[in-house]
Design a protein around this motif. Structure first.
Motif, PDB file in Angstrom:
ATOM      1  N   ALA A  11     -10.607   6.680   3.198  1.00  0.00           N
ATOM      2  CA  ALA A  11     -11.278   5.778   2.257  1.00  0.00           C
ATOM      3  C   ALA A  11     -10.719   4.586   1.953  1.00  0.00           C
ATOM      4  O   ALA A  11     -11.658   3.458   1.658  1.00  0.00           O
ATOM      5  N   THR A  12      -9.626   4.460   1.291  1.00  0.00           N
ATOM      6  CA  THR A  12      -9.069   3.210   0.996  1.00  0.00           C
ATOM      7  C   THR A  12      -8.950   2.305   1.871  1.00  0.00           C
ATOM      8  O   THR A  12      -9.161   0.920   1.587  1.00  0.00           O
ATOM      9  N   LYS A  13      -8.585   2.540   3.047  1.00  0.00           N
ATOM     10  CA  LYS A  13      -8.557   1.570   4.160  1.00  0.00           C
ATOM     11  C   LYS A  13      -9.926   1.192   4.895  1.00  0.00           C
ATOM     12  O   LYS A  13     -10.276  -0.129   5.188  1.00  0.00           O
ATOM     13  N   ALA A  14     -11.056   1.901   4.545  1.00  0.00           N
ATOM     14  CA  ALA A  14     -12.461   1.688   4.782  1.00  0.00           C
ATOM     15  C   ALA A  14     -12.712   0.495   3.649  1.00  0.00           C
ATOM     16  O   ALA A  14     -13.813  -0.351   3.900  1.00  0.00           O
ATOM     17  N   ALA A  15     -12.314   0.984   2.631  1.00  0.00           N
ATOM     18  CA  ALA A  15     -12.667  -0.037   1.705  1.00  0.00           C
ATOM     19  C   ALA A  15     -12.264  -1.600   1.577  1.00  0.00           C
ATOM     20  O   ALA A  15     -13.034  -2.620   1.685  1.00  0.00           O
ATOM     21  N   VAL A  16     -11.016  -1.534   2.037  1.00  0.00           N
ATOM     22  CA  VAL A  16     -10.397  -2.984   2.210  1.00  0.00           C
ATOM     23  C   VAL A  16     -11.159  -3.653   3.398  1.00  0.00           C
ATOM     24  O   VAL A  16     -11.111  -4.907   3.507  1.00  0.00           O
ATOM     25  N   ARG A  17     -11.486  -2.919   4.449  1.00  0.00           N
ATOM     26  CA  ARG A  17     -12.000  -3.445   5.518  1.00  0.00           C
ATOM     27  C   ARG A  17     -13.309  -4.260   5.087  1.00  0.00           C
ATOM     28  O   ARG A  17     -13.780  -5.300   5.513  1.00  0.00           O
ATOM     29  N   SER A  18     -14.048  -3.515   4.291  1.00  0.00           N
ATOM     30  CA  SER A  18     -15.270  -3.909   3.928  1.00  0.00           C
ATOM     31  C   SER A  18     -14.936  -5.299   2.967  1.00  0.00           C
ATOM     32  O   SER A  18     -15.771  -6.152   2.935  1.00  0.00           O
ATOM     33  N   PHE A  19     -13.905  -5.206   2.098  1.00  0.00           N
ATOM     34  CA  PHE A  19     -13.580  -6.610   1.396  1.00  0.00           C
ATOM     35  C   PHE A  19     -13.508  -7.786   2.347  1.00  0.00           C
ATOM     36  O   PHE A  19     -13.911  -8.900   2.029  1.00  0.00           O
ATOM     37  N   ALA A  20     -12.951  -7.482   3.738  1.00  0.00           N
ATOM     38  CA  ALA A  20     -12.576  -8.487   4.454  1.00  0.00           C
ATOM     39  C   ALA A  20     -13.896  -9.053   4.907  1.00  0.00           C
ATOM     40  O   ALA A  20     -14.156 -10.400   4.996  1.00  0.00           O
TER      41      ALA A  20
ATOM     42  N   GLY B 137     -11.610   9.791  11.545  1.00  0.00           N
ATOM     43  CA  GLY B 137     -11.289  10.954  10.519  1.00  0.00           C
ATOM     44  C   GLY B 137      -9.889  11.689  10.790  1.00  0.00           C
ATOM     45  O   GLY B 137      -9.722  11.989  12.102  1.00  0.00           O
ATOM     46  N   PHE B 138      -8.946  11.789   9.747  1.00  0.00           N
ATOM     47  CA  PHE B 138      -7.626  12.468   9.864  1.00  0.00           C
ATOM     48  C   PHE B 138      -7.607  13.590   9.072  1.00  0.00           C
ATOM     49  O   PHE B 138      -8.097  13.371   7.758  1.00  0.00           O
ATOM     50  N   PRO B 139      -7.159  14.821   9.380  1.00  0.00           N
ATOM     51  CA  PRO B 139      -6.975  15.982   8.464  1.00  0.00           C
ATOM     52  C   PRO B 139      -6.131  15.547   7.235  1.00  0.00           C
ATOM     53  O   PRO B 139      -4.890  14.702   7.622  1.00  0.00           O
ATOM     54  N   ASN B 140      -6.566  16.104   6.184  1.00  0.00           N
ATOM     55  CA  ASN B 140      -5.640  15.953   5.089  1.00  0.00           C
ATOM     56  C   ASN B 140      -5.393  14.258   4.485  1.00  0.00           C
ATOM     57  O   ASN B 140      -4.475  14.177   3.844  1.00  0.00           O
ATOM     58  N   ASN B 141      -6.224  13.551   5.039  1.00  0.00           N
ATOM     59  CA  ASN B 141      -6.214  12.266   4.686  1.00  0.00           C
ATOM     60  C   ASN B 141      -7.649  11.438   4.253  1.00  0.00           C
ATOM     61  O   ASN B 141      -7.403  10.226   4.275  1.00  0.00           O
ATOM     62  N   SER B 142      -8.518  12.245   3.552  1.00  0.00           N
ATOM     63  CA  SER B 142      -9.694  11.544   3.297  1.00  0.00           C
ATOM     64  C   SER B 142      -9.709  10.535   2.273  1.00  0.00           C
ATOM     65  O   SER B 142     -10.474   9.193   2.284  1.00  0.00           O
TER      66      SER B 142
ATOM     67  N   GLY C 207       0.890  -1.141   0.051  1.00  0.00           N
ATOM     68  CA  GLY C 207       0.154  -0.086   0.083  1.00  0.00           C
ATOM     69  C   GLY C 207       0.860   1.082  -0.106  1.00  0.00           C
ATOM     70  O   GLY C 207       2.048   1.229   0.097  1.00  0.00           O
ATOM     71  N   VAL C 208       0.237   2.400  -0.124  1.00  0.00           N
ATOM     72  CA  VAL C 208       1.133   3.372  -0.392  1.00  0.00           C
ATOM     73  C   VAL C 208       0.425   4.753   0.521  1.00  0.00           C
ATOM     74  O   VAL C 208      -1.228   4.576   0.760  1.00  0.00           O
ATOM     75  N   PHE C 209       0.977   5.807   1.026  1.00  0.00           N
ATOM     76  CA  PHE C 209       0.396   6.910   1.720  1.00  0.00           C
ATOM     77  C   PHE C 209       0.789   8.201   1.365  1.00  0.00           C
ATOM     78  O   PHE C 209       2.026   8.186   0.876  1.00  0.00           O
ATOM     79  N   GLU C 210      -0.245   9.086   1.177  1.00  0.00           N
ATOM     80  CA  GLU C 210       0.089  10.335   0.839  1.00  0.00           C
ATOM     81  C   GLU C 210      -1.075  11.458   1.338  1.00  0.00           C
ATOM     82  O   GLU C 210      -1.830  10.958   1.355  1.00  0.00           O
ATOM     83  N   PHE C 211      -0.428  12.520   1.849  1.00  0.00           N
ATOM     84  CA  PHE C 211      -1.234  13.398   2.327  1.00  0.00           C
ATOM     85  C   PHE C 211      -2.143  14.197   1.088  1.00  0.00           C
ATOM     86  O   PHE C 211      -1.623  14.076   0.102  1.00  0.00           O
ATOM     87  N   GLY C 212      -3.468  14.333   1.510  1.00  0.00           N
ATOM     88  CA  GLY C 212      -4.329  15.064   0.346  1.00  0.00           C
ATOM     89  C   GLY C 212      -5.293  16.075   1.120  1.00  0.00           C
ATOM     90  O   GLY C 212      -6.324  15.312   1.368  1.00  0.00           O
ATOM     91  N   PRO C 213      -4.688  17.281   1.155  1.00  0.00           N
ATOM     92  CA  PRO C 213      -5.952  18.333   1.496  1.00  0.00           C
ATOM     93  C   PRO C 213      -7.171  18.332   0.399  1.00  0.00           C
ATOM     94  O   PRO C 213      -6.880  18.350  -0.669  1.00  0.00           O
ATOM     95  N   LEU C 214      -8.139  18.494   1.115  1.00  0.00           N
ATOM     96  CA  LEU C 214      -9.312  18.258   0.524  1.00  0.00           C
ATOM     97  C   LEU C 214      -9.594  19.402  -0.641  1.00  0.00           C
ATOM     98  O   LEU C 214      -9.868  19.100  -1.856  1.00  0.00           O
TER      99      LEU C 214
END
Length: 250
Positions: free
Chosen positions: A154-163, A145-150, A91-98
């Motif tokens: 969301a990607t990690k919520a998606a893979v939790r649903s996969f499980a 929820g964490f700032p600048n990380n939406s 997986g990868v991580f990057e900050f992303g302000p809305l």
């Protein structure tokens, strides 16, 4: 007798951090063979050197590239015929302000963190042993929820649903599927996106979010991966197991 005696395992993103620590733990627990993947050949070569075992095979590739995945599973099928354990860790991580999110940022994170996990698991199924264990590397951000990380959250919520869904999809084959969700861990994740001074400040701030007041270590996650991979968790499927120092729990 190790907890993983005779098992064949694949760890994506296994050249450093959590993936590397898990490969070491799997070998220590008697895994018959461990395959690791990564995008950088030099990092894979260094990982194999450090692991120093004839039971490790490194295969360069990008999990979001379906051709690379096909090549990966062709190698595993040819060399070992089956898989018993899959840790979808890449997986990868990057900050992303809305207010400044780009299509490129969205595509990169979802391609690797979601699409990559989906097809890593799907393409493993023809050689996956009934009764095996699939572990998806999630994150505490799936529930917070964490700032600048939406987008990342969301990607990690998606893979939790996969499980959840795959635990049901694969129940007839007795394949257990679980999400392992770390909290703040001391890895190199920020090195490519922050200066040394900024990285130190980020890690100090993250440590304050935990009840234990510190970052976790990759090996602390690897120990839990062994639990989920082994018969110790034989009655565990569909869960999200937080290893987060309490960051998402209190």
């Amino acid at each position: 007798m190790g907890k993983l005696d005779g098992k064949i395992a694949l760890i994506t993103g296994g050249s450093d951090g959590i993936g590397f620590a898990t490969a070491q733990r799997f070998l220590n627990e008697g895994a018959a063979h461990v395959f690791i993947t990564g995008r950088r050949q030099d990092a894979l070569d260094e990982a194999v050197k450090k692991l120093n075992s004839k039971k490790i095979t490194a295969i360069q590739g990008d999990t979001s590239n379906l051709t690379d995945l096909d090549r990966l599973y062709d190698v595993i099928k040819k060399e070992k015929s089956r898989l018993d354990i899959l840790f979808a860790n890449a997986g990868v991580f990057e900050f992303g302000p809305l207010d400044s999110l780009s299509e490129q940022h969205y595509d990169k994170l979802f391609d690797i963190n979601v699409k990559g996990v989906l097809f890593t698991v799907q393409k493993a199924l023809p050689i996956f042993a009934d009764g095996g264990s699939i572990i998806i590397n999630g994150s505490v951000v799936s529930i917070k929820g964490f700032p600048n990380n939406s987008v990342y959250c969301a990607t990690k919520a998606a893979v939790r649903s996969f499980a959840r869904c795959w635990a049901v999809d694969l129940k007839e084959r007795k394949i257990r599927v679980n999400a392992l969700s770390p909290g703040p861990i001391g890895t190199s994740v920020f090195k490519n996106i922050a200066s040394s001074e900024e990285e130190k400040k980020i890690q100090e701030n993250l440590a304050t979010l935990t009840v234990l007041g510190r970052l976790g270590t990759p090996d602390e996650i690897a120990k839990v991966a062994v639990f989920l991979a082994s018969d110790d968790s034989s009655y565990v499927t569909g869960i999200e197991l937080f290893v987060d120092g309490g960051a998402g729990q209190v």
